[in-house]
Design an enzyme around this catalytic site. Structure first.
Site, PDB file in Angstrom:
ATOM      1  N   HIS A  18     -26.147  -3.247  -6.781  1.00 23.42           N
ATOM      2  CA  HIS A  18     -27.570  -2.960  -7.001  1.00 23.42           C
ATOM      3  C   HIS A  18     -28.194  -3.721  -8.181  1.00 23.42           C
ATOM      4  O   HIS A  18     -29.301  -4.248  -8.070  1.00 23.42           O
ATOM      5  CB  HIS A  18     -27.740  -1.454  -7.202  1.00 23.42           C
ATOM      6  CG  HIS A  18     -29.164  -1.000  -7.202  1.00 23.42           C
ATOM      7  ND1 HIS A  18     -29.953  -1.030  -6.069  1.00 23.42           N
ATOM      8  CD2 HIS A  18     -29.945  -0.508  -8.189  1.00 23.42           C
ATOM      9  CE1 HIS A  18     -31.155  -0.578  -6.372  1.00 23.42           C
ATOM     10  NE2 HIS A  18     -31.182  -0.255  -7.643  1.00 23.42           N
TER      11      HIS A  18
ATOM     12  N   SER B  51     -35.483  -2.868  -6.700  1.00 22.21           N
ATOM     13  CA  SER B  51     -35.215  -1.435  -6.568  1.00 22.21           C
ATOM     14  C   SER B  51     -36.497  -0.603  -6.380  1.00 22.21           C
ATOM     15  O   SER B  51     -37.252  -0.829  -5.446  1.00 22.21           O
ATOM     16  CB  SER B  51     -34.413  -0.982  -7.796  1.00 22.21           C
ATOM     17  OG  SER B  51     -33.957   0.324  -7.640  1.00 22.21           O
TER      18      SER B  51
ATOM     19  N   ASP C 120     -25.318  -0.400  -1.663  1.00 23.00           N
ATOM     20  CA  ASP C 120     -25.106  -1.398  -2.729  1.00 23.00           C
ATOM     21  C   ASP C 120     -24.549  -0.767  -4.006  1.00 23.00           C
ATOM     22  O   ASP C 120     -24.670  -1.313  -5.089  1.00 23.00           O
ATOM     23  CB  ASP C 120     -26.404  -2.168  -3.011  1.00 23.00           C
ATOM     24  CG  ASP C 120     -27.489  -1.310  -3.661  1.00 23.00           C
ATOM     25  OD1 ASP C 120     -27.236  -0.117  -3.939  1.00 23.00           O
ATOM     26  OD2 ASP C 120     -28.581  -1.848  -3.903  1.00 23.00           O
TER      27      ASP C 120
END
Ligand code: NAG
Ligand code: NAG
Ligand code: NAG
Ligand code: NAG
Ligand code: NAG
Ligand code: NAG
Length: 407
Positions: free
Chosen positions: A385, A189, A353
């Site tokens: 995610h 991320s 996502d």
């Protein structure tokens, strides 16, 4: 009895990957909220009588689920909330609060969101743990050839200088400790744009020597719509039910929230991001947006951070971008009449996502034409995610790179 195709696949993978010793050390770089933070208090004032004013030792402030219970959460918010200085354009902790990273380099700092062992029964709190366990099962050793690089995720790269110094030393030391072997960086991320900033500032010769490849899991390369929700209504943190309005002051004051708002590079002024009764907002209206939510510091935080990686300059290291798609992801925030900004908005979904919009997850693809080092792409249908960190397709890919194609 016939073999199922899964067991054939298993045998193939096993043959490819078995009986080998690790070649490349792995360094894990977490995303927003993925590093443990420790605090020590000696505060002149606190918001409520039940908040601790002074602690003898450092205690775990992020993440401790007990701190997020309804009563202590106001104390937590006040302790975690950065204060912005409009003159120096820097953020600092509240007076009498010291927040630090502990055990930099050790994997435990990024394996679990809550370091309290009791909470380890809550599987959703596992972070890099599954990946670390898999590597350990393949002869990797924690803190020898697999390490963690935690950082103060409240901040954007313009305020992460000490982290970058520590990271540089960690990489150089780990290289020597492992027989002069270059690293495979695995970031999740926000850890990816944090690393892009780092690569953009390191000499090519240094990268060629120390970095074998960068594996990007769910990289938020150019922002996402969701952070606008943190700025406007606040966000419930996902882990447990907390009131968005209660945590909003802390979320708003994180420079990283401003940094992760949709980038003007990928969104344009004809795409509405926020719909309200009186007006709509696009990437060109951030100044007005912050004015209308009565948080003008937010616009300064955005201005301070918006250009840090705006050009998405190629990192000049081998990149493997792995991300999900096909999940409803906030695309536009739609506030009910009279509900802006203090009520939770509805979302008009975009592809992505679940957290990051697809255009941002894919934004690294432009590097294929801009660097010599390979750029690979693996898309995983339905990989959410956070869940992507434990997805067997992710784990297989990492393993195969470390022991198969990457050798
Ligand atoms: C781990 O190393 C041992 C000793 O070299 C070897 O026998 C074993 O196959 C390795 N395990 C894996 C999963 O690679
Ligand atoms: C901001 O920083 C300046 C320069 O260090 C200092 O003089 C000023 O008091 C600070 N402002 C606040 C509100 O803390
Ligand atoms: C950097 O490393 C030092 C020594 O290990 C540690 O005390 C410090 O907290 C680290 N700082 C950051 C920002 O990582
Ligand atoms: C803005 O972006 C949208 C969606 O990507 C695109 O269809 C449109 O042509 C763009 N408009 C301008 C003015 O660039
Ligand atoms: C905001 O955008 C929505 C959807 O695009 C549109 O229907 C509405 O008229 C716009 N509102 C204003 C005030 O411009
Ligand atoms: C805006 O914020 C300031 C400081 O946080 C506060 O004093 C003021 O009442 C707010 N105004 C509105 C209209 O919400």
């Amino acid at each position: 009895m016939a073999f199922s195709s899964t067991s054939v696949l298993f045998v193939l993978l096993f043959c490819l990957t078995s009986a080998k010793q690790p070649k490349y050390p792995v360094i894990l770089v977490p995303g927003d909220g993925g590093s443990q933070l420790f605090a020590k208090l000696d505060r002149p004032t606190v918001p409520h009588f039940y908040c601790s004013q002074k602690t003898a030792e450092y205690y775990n402030i992020w993440l401790d689920l007990e701190e997020l219970a309804p009563v202590p959460i106001d104390c937590f918010v006040d302790n975690m909330k950065l204060r912005y200085n409009r003159t120096t354009h820097t953020s600092h902790n509240a007076e009498g609060v010291d927040i630090r990273i502990d055990s930099f380099g050790e994997t435990q700092t990024v394996e679990w969101l809550d370091p309290d062992r009791l909470s380890h029964d809550v599987p959703s709190l596992a972070y890099f743990y599954t990946l670390v366990e898999m590597l350990v099962a393949h002869n990797y050793t924690r803190n020898v050839n697999i390490k963690g690089a935690p950082y103060d995720f409240r901040r954007a790269p313009n305020e992460l200088g000490d982290f970058y110094k520590n990271l540089t030393r960690l990489i150089e030391d780990t290289y020597v400790e492992n027989g002069n072997s270059p690293m495979v960086m695995v970031a999740h991320s926000m850890g990816n744009p944090v690393m892009l900033y780092f690569y953009n500032h390191m000499p090519l010769a240094w990268k060629n020597k120390y970095i074998r490849a960068h594996i990007a899991l769910a990289g938020v390369w150019a922002g996402a719509v969701k952070p606008i929700r943190l700025m406007t209504s606040g966000d419930s943190l996902g882990v447990i039910v907390v009131s968005p309005l209660t945590v909003r002051p802390e979320q708003r004051a994180m420079p990283s929230t401003a940094w992760l708002m949709p980038s003007t590079r990928l969104w344009n002024s004809s795409e509405v991001l926020v719909i309200t009764e009186h007006r709509n907002y696009t990437v060109s209206d951030y100044q007005q947006l912050f004015k209308d939510i009565n948080y003008t510091d937010g616009f300064m935080l955005w201005q301070d951070t918006k250009d840090l990686i705006i050009d998405l300059q190629a990192p000049q290291v081998e990149v493997h971008g792995v991300h999900g798609y096909g999940l409803p992801t906030p695309g536009v925030l739609k506030f009910k009449s009279g509900g802006f900004p203090d009520t939770y908005p509805d979302t008009i979904p975009d592809d992505g996502d679940g957290t990051v919009n697809i255009r941002s997850l894919e934004a690294f693809l432009g590097w294929e034409a801009k660097q010599k080092a390979p750029v690979k792409h693996l898309v995983l249908k339905g990989a959410e995610h956070m869940a992507i960190l434990k997805d067997p397709r992710t784990l297989d890919y990492v393993l195969n790179f470390l022991f198969g194609g990457g050798r």
